[in-house]
Design a protein around this motif. Structure first.
Motif, PDB file in Angstrom:
ATOM      1  N   PHE A  35       4.048   2.984  -7.057  1.00 31.01           N
ATOM      2  CA  PHE A  35       3.810   4.327  -6.509  1.00 31.01           C
ATOM      3  C   PHE A  35       3.705   4.314  -4.986  1.00 31.01           C
ATOM      4  CE2 PHE A  35       0.872   7.633  -5.042  1.00 31.01           C
ATOM      5  CZ  PHE A  35       1.432   8.780  -5.591  1.00 31.01           C
ATOM      6  N   PHE A  36       3.153   3.233  -4.434  1.00 31.68           N
ATOM      7  CA  PHE A  36       2.885   3.173  -2.993  1.00 31.68           C
ATOM      8  C   PHE A  36       4.051   2.623  -2.174  1.00 31.68           C
ATOM      9  CE2 PHE A  36      -1.334   2.714  -5.042  1.00 31.68           C
ATOM     10  CZ  PHE A  36      -1.938   3.853  -4.533  1.00 31.68           C
ATOM     11  N   LYS A  37       5.070   2.107  -2.837  1.00 32.40           N
ATOM     12  CA  LYS A  37       6.111   1.379  -2.108  1.00 32.40           C
ATOM     13  C   LYS A  37       6.997   2.275  -1.242  1.00 32.40           C
ATOM     14  CE  LYS A  37       6.288  -2.748  -4.936  1.00 32.40           C
ATOM     15  NZ  LYS A  37       7.104  -3.667  -5.760  1.00 32.40           N
ATOM     16  N   GLU A  38       7.243   3.508  -1.666  1.00 26.01           N
ATOM     17  CA  GLU A  38       8.117   4.397  -0.893  1.00 26.01           C
ATOM     18  C   GLU A  38       7.544   4.667   0.496  1.00 26.01           C
ATOM     19  OE1 GLU A  38      10.259   8.818  -1.122  1.00 26.01           O
ATOM     20  OE2 GLU A  38       8.949   8.138  -2.749  1.00 26.01           O
ATOM     21  N   HIS A  39       6.242   4.833   0.580  1.00 24.56           N
ATOM     22  CA  HIS A  39       5.585   5.114   1.871  1.00 24.56           C
ATOM     23  C   HIS A  39       4.545   4.036   2.164  1.00 24.56           C
ATOM     24  CE1 HIS A  39       7.545   8.985   2.205  1.00 24.56           C
ATOM     25  NE2 HIS A  39       7.185   9.265   0.975  1.00 24.56           N
ATOM     26  N   TYR A  40       4.953   2.800   1.977  1.00 24.04           N
ATOM     27  CA  TYR A  40       4.032   1.657   2.134  1.00 24.04           C
ATOM     28  C   TYR A  40       3.356   1.645   3.500  1.00 24.04           C
ATOM     29  CZ  TYR A  40       2.406  -3.170   2.632  1.00 24.04           C
ATOM     30  OH  TYR A  40       1.641  -4.290   2.859  1.00 24.04           O
ATOM     31  N   TRP A  41       4.128   1.911   4.573  1.00 20.89           N
ATOM     32  CA  TRP A  41       3.567   1.815   5.918  1.00 20.89           C
ATOM     33  C   TRP A  41       2.595   2.955   6.231  1.00 20.89           C
ATOM     34  CZ3 TRP A  41       3.179  -2.378   8.471  1.00 20.89           C
ATOM     35  CH2 TRP A  41       4.105  -3.409   8.266  1.00 20.89           C
ATOM     36  N   VAL A  42       2.741   4.087   5.565  1.00 18.32           N
ATOM     37  CA  VAL A  42       1.757   5.165   5.736  1.00 18.32           C
ATOM     38  C   VAL A  42       0.406   4.697   5.214  1.00 18.32           C
ATOM     39  CG1 VAL A  42       1.073   7.494   5.032  1.00 18.32           C
ATOM     40  CG2 VAL A  42       3.447   7.023   5.617  1.00 18.32           C
TER      41      VAL A  42
ATOM     42  N   ILE B  16     -18.981  -7.458   5.372  1.00 14.79           N
ATOM     43  CA  ILE B  16     -18.680  -8.144   4.114  1.00 14.79           C
ATOM     44  C   ILE B  16     -17.892  -7.222   3.181  1.00 14.79           C
ATOM     45  CG2 ILE B  16     -19.711  -9.106   2.012  1.00 14.79           C
ATOM     46  CD1 ILE B  16     -22.051 -10.074   3.820  1.00 14.79           C
ATOM     47  N   LEU B  17     -18.348  -5.987   3.059  1.00 12.54           N
ATOM     48  CA  LEU B  17     -17.665  -5.013   2.189  1.00 12.54           C
ATOM     49  C   LEU B  17     -16.274  -4.688   2.725  1.00 12.54           C
ATOM     50  CD1 LEU B  17     -20.684  -2.641   1.496  1.00 12.54           C
ATOM     51  CD2 LEU B  17     -19.568  -4.136  -0.161  1.00 12.54           C
ATOM     52  N   TRP B  18     -16.143  -4.566   4.055  1.00 13.25           N
ATOM     53  CA  TRP B  18     -14.833  -4.279   4.661  1.00 13.25           C
ATOM     54  C   TRP B  18     -13.847  -5.406   4.372  1.00 13.25           C
ATOM     55  CZ3 TRP B  18     -11.771  -6.615   8.439  1.00 13.25           C
ATOM     56  CH2 TRP B  18     -10.740  -5.838   8.957  1.00 13.25           C
ATOM     57  N   SER B  19     -14.289  -6.646   4.462  1.00  9.12           N
ATOM     58  CA  SER B  19     -13.421  -7.799   4.205  1.00  9.12           C
ATOM     59  C   SER B  19     -12.913  -7.799   2.760  1.00  9.12           C
ATOM     60  CB  SER B  19     -14.183  -9.105   4.485  1.00  9.12           C
ATOM     61  OG  SER B  19     -14.637  -9.142   5.819  1.00  9.12           O
ATOM     62  N   ILE B  20     -13.789  -7.456   1.831  1.00 16.29           N
ATOM     63  CA  ILE B  20     -13.394  -7.369   0.422  1.00 16.29           C
ATOM     64  C   ILE B  20     -12.370  -6.247   0.236  1.00 16.29           C
ATOM     65  CG2 ILE B  20     -14.204  -6.853  -1.922  1.00 16.29           C
ATOM     66  CD1 ILE B  20     -16.911  -8.119  -1.068  1.00 16.29           C
ATOM     67  N   CYS B  21     -12.607  -5.124   0.891  1.00 18.77           N
ATOM     68  CA  CYS B  21     -11.704  -3.970   0.778  1.00 18.77           C
ATOM     69  C   CYS B  21     -10.309  -4.279   1.322  1.00 18.77           C
ATOM     70  CB  CYS B  21     -12.292  -2.765   1.509  1.00 18.77           C
ATOM     71  SG  CYS B  21     -13.690  -2.000   0.667  1.00 18.77           S
ATOM     72  N   VAL B  22     -10.238  -5.068   2.402  1.00 21.16           N
ATOM     73  CA  VAL B  22      -8.938  -5.454   2.968  1.00 21.16           C
ATOM     74  C   VAL B  22      -8.093  -6.147   1.906  1.00 21.16           C
ATOM     75  CG1 VAL B  22      -7.766  -6.980   4.588  1.00 21.16           C
ATOM     76  CG2 VAL B  22      -9.702  -5.635   5.362  1.00 21.16           C
ATOM     77  N   VAL B  23      -8.669  -7.123   1.240  1.00 19.20           N
ATOM     78  CA  VAL B  23      -7.946  -7.908   0.232  1.00 19.20           C
ATOM     79  C   VAL B  23      -7.531  -7.025  -0.948  1.00 19.20           C
ATOM     80  CG1 VAL B  23      -8.092  -9.843  -1.378  1.00 19.20           C
ATOM     81  CG2 VAL B  23      -9.153 -10.021   0.896  1.00 19.20           C
ATOM     82  N   VAL B  24      -8.473  -6.255  -1.477  1.00 23.98           N
ATOM     83  CA  VAL B  24      -8.204  -5.430  -2.662  1.00 23.98           C
ATOM     84  C   VAL B  24      -7.192  -4.330  -2.348  1.00 23.98           C
ATOM     85  CG1 VAL B  24      -9.221  -3.838  -4.341  1.00 23.98           C
ATOM     86  CG2 VAL B  24     -10.466  -5.894  -3.661  1.00 23.98           C
ATOM     87  N   TYR B  25      -7.382  -3.642  -1.230  1.00 28.24           N
ATOM     88  CA  TYR B  25      -6.523  -2.503  -0.875  1.00 28.24           C
ATOM     89  C   TYR B  25      -5.067  -2.928  -0.694  1.00 28.24           C
ATOM     90  CZ  TYR B  25      -4.738   1.536   1.744  1.00 28.24           C
ATOM     91  OH  TYR B  25      -3.997   2.610   2.164  1.00 28.24           O
ATOM     92  N   PHE B  26      -4.848  -3.956   0.122  1.00 29.69           N
ATOM     93  CA  PHE B  26      -3.471  -4.368   0.401  1.00 29.69           C
ATOM     94  C   PHE B  26      -2.818  -5.037  -0.810  1.00 29.69           C
ATOM     95  CE2 PHE B  26      -4.770  -3.627   4.770  1.00 29.69           C
ATOM     96  CZ  PHE B  26      -3.624  -3.041   5.292  1.00 29.69           C
ATOM     97  N   SER B  27      -3.607  -5.609  -1.691  1.00 32.10           N
ATOM     98  CA  SER B  27      -3.061  -6.143  -2.943  1.00 32.10           C
ATOM     99  C   SER B  27      -2.540  -5.005  -3.816  1.00 32.10           C
ATOM    100  CB  SER B  27      -4.137  -6.932  -3.703  1.00 32.10           C
ATOM    101  OG  SER B  27      -4.560  -8.044  -2.962  1.00 32.10           O
ATOM    102  N   ILE B  28      -3.316  -3.931  -3.887  1.00 33.39           N
ATOM    103  CA  ILE B  28      -2.934  -2.791  -4.730  1.00 33.39           C
ATOM    104  C   ILE B  28      -1.683  -2.097  -4.198  1.00 33.39           C
ATOM    105  CG2 ILE B  28      -3.631  -0.478  -5.491  1.00 33.39           C
ATOM    106  CD1 ILE B  28      -6.496  -1.553  -5.706  1.00 33.39           C
TER     107      ILE B  28
END
Length: 415
Positions: A118-125, A100-112
């Motif tokens: 700041f993250f766009k230059e090395h998005y795939w990393v 349950i916590l992992w599923s929430i983290c997937v949504v929040v992390y990839f949204s951020i």
């Protein structure tokens, strides 16, 4: 001789688990050290720093997924390991809570990482690094620690990490291959997790089942103090690389990361022994045993630090191919914290938690975290952020933690 054989016989399980944990922890630390010099030369300090920066962020994501279940799960499994039905419910509850916590983290992390520039230059990393969370989701170290059988988890981990090391040398040959580092690292975590889950369900014959919401709520409630304690600890342990990356640069992250890798090597006896004896402490609640282990470890770590201090120049040259003065000083400063940590581990998580003082442990770790943030704020306001002051901050925080733990343990009579 009879007395020695009797002592060894009584602690046979602990000694076996210490041996397996020793192998696991040694290879966990040594494998990254094997690839460090190669990756540093192939992809460079800056890109390697980006990868370390991304892995540090994932550390915090993994903490949310863990939510203290690695300690509460190990404790509950250790107590109920003879009752197969109850054991299956504990395992099912822990896995479902983490999912349950992992599923929430997937949504929040990839949204951020998709929104924040700041993250766009090395998005795939940052994207590929998320694969490392499968290590926290699937790998049931807490289960094998609780049943006091670390054999299988050690073999699985070693195979996965060995394949990762081999793959690094086989597939990464130029700077443009840097994305393969988080990809291969993540795939290793996925493979290890799946194999471990197979052992739990197949060899150990644990049956997963649907757990009522009421029990899940109870599991979250039990683990919450441990989550807050671990999060508070990891804020001042891992946030340093985020601060260095944000204010100094990714090359400095690589330098500090080398110091941390050496520190982790020095902390190796602490982590492997503390995990191995945690179930025994939870069952027996023997203060004399805890104190004996604590002082033995502190002595071993002190000897290790003296060796590292003397050989620090050679260590840096071995991994970087140059005598990088910043790295030498960082190693020597961070090493002091390992000695203090050997006491803090057995005054905190391996004493307060198994003796039923999880809430007190949580409050101490929060206090420790706030003290760290205060020092960090002072350094920021004084414009004194550099690899030396950040390293020294680690030592100061551990000393503060030691004093608070000592006072609290004396107050409740656990010394």
């Amino acid at each position: 001789m009879m007395f020695l054989r009797e002592k060894l016989g009584r602690n046979k399980t602990v000694l076996a688990n210490v041996s397996y944990l020793s192998i696991l922890q040694i290879f966990t630390i040594l494998f990254p050290l094997l690839t460090y010099p190669y990756l540093l030369r192939v992809i460079g300090l800056d890109l390697y720093g980006v990868i370390v920066f991304a892995q540090t962020i994932i550390t915090y994501v993994s903490l949310v997924i863990n939510f203290g279940f690695n300690m509460s799960g190990a404790k509950n499994v250790a107590i109920c390991k003879e009752d197969k039905e109850l054991l299956s419910r504990i395992v099912s509850s822990t896995y479902l809570c983490k999912l349950i916590l992992w599923s929430i983290c997937v949504v929040v992390y990839f949204s951020i990482i998709s929104i924040v520039p700041f993250f766009k230059e090395h998005y795939w990393v940052y994207s590929l690094s998320f694969l490392l969370t499968f290590n926290e989701l699937l790998l049931p170290i807490w289960f094998f620690q609780g049943i006091e059988n670390m054999k299988y988890i050690t073999i699985v981990n070693m195979l996965a990490r060995l394949l990762f090391v081999i793959a690094i040398f086989l597939f990464i040959h130029e700077r443009e291959d840097y994305l393969l580092v988080p990809l291969l690292n993540g795939l290793g975590a996925v493979v290890a997790g799946i194999l471990s889950l197979y052992i739990v369900l197949g060899r150990e014959r644990v049956r997963l089942s649907v757990i009522p919401i009421r029990e899940l709520r109870s599991a979250y409630k039990e683990s919450f103090p441990l989550f807050v304690s671990t999060l508070s600890t990891q804020i001042y342990v891992n946030v340093n690389k985020l601060v260095i990356g944000s204010f100094l640069g990714m090359s400095e992250v690589s330098i500090y990361d080398l110091g941390e890798k050496v520190l982790n090597l020095m902390k190796l006896p602490i982590s492997m022994v503390s995990q191995a004896v945690f179930p025994k402490i939870s069952r027996e609640k023997n203060i004399h045993f805890v104190n004996k282990i604590m002082f033995l470890l502190a002595g071993a770590v002190f000897i290790g630090y003296m060796f590292v201090f003397i050989a620090s120049r050679q260590i840096v040259y071995l991994f970087t191919g140059a005598y990088v003065n910043d790295a030498i000083v960082v190693i020597r400063i961070l090493g002091v914290s390992a000695i203090i940590i050997s006491f803090n581990c057995f005054l905190g998580g391996n004493r307060l938690v198994p003796f039923g003082f999880s809430s007190m442990y949580m409050k101490i770790m929060i206090c420790n975290c706030l003290f760290f943030l205060l020092i960090l704020l002072i350094l920021l306001l004084a414009n004194m952020i550099n690899v030396y002051t950040v390293s020294l901050m680690v030592v100061i925080v551990e000393v503060f933690c030691f004093i608070v733990l000592l006072i609290k343990n004396r107050y409740i009579g656990l010394i």
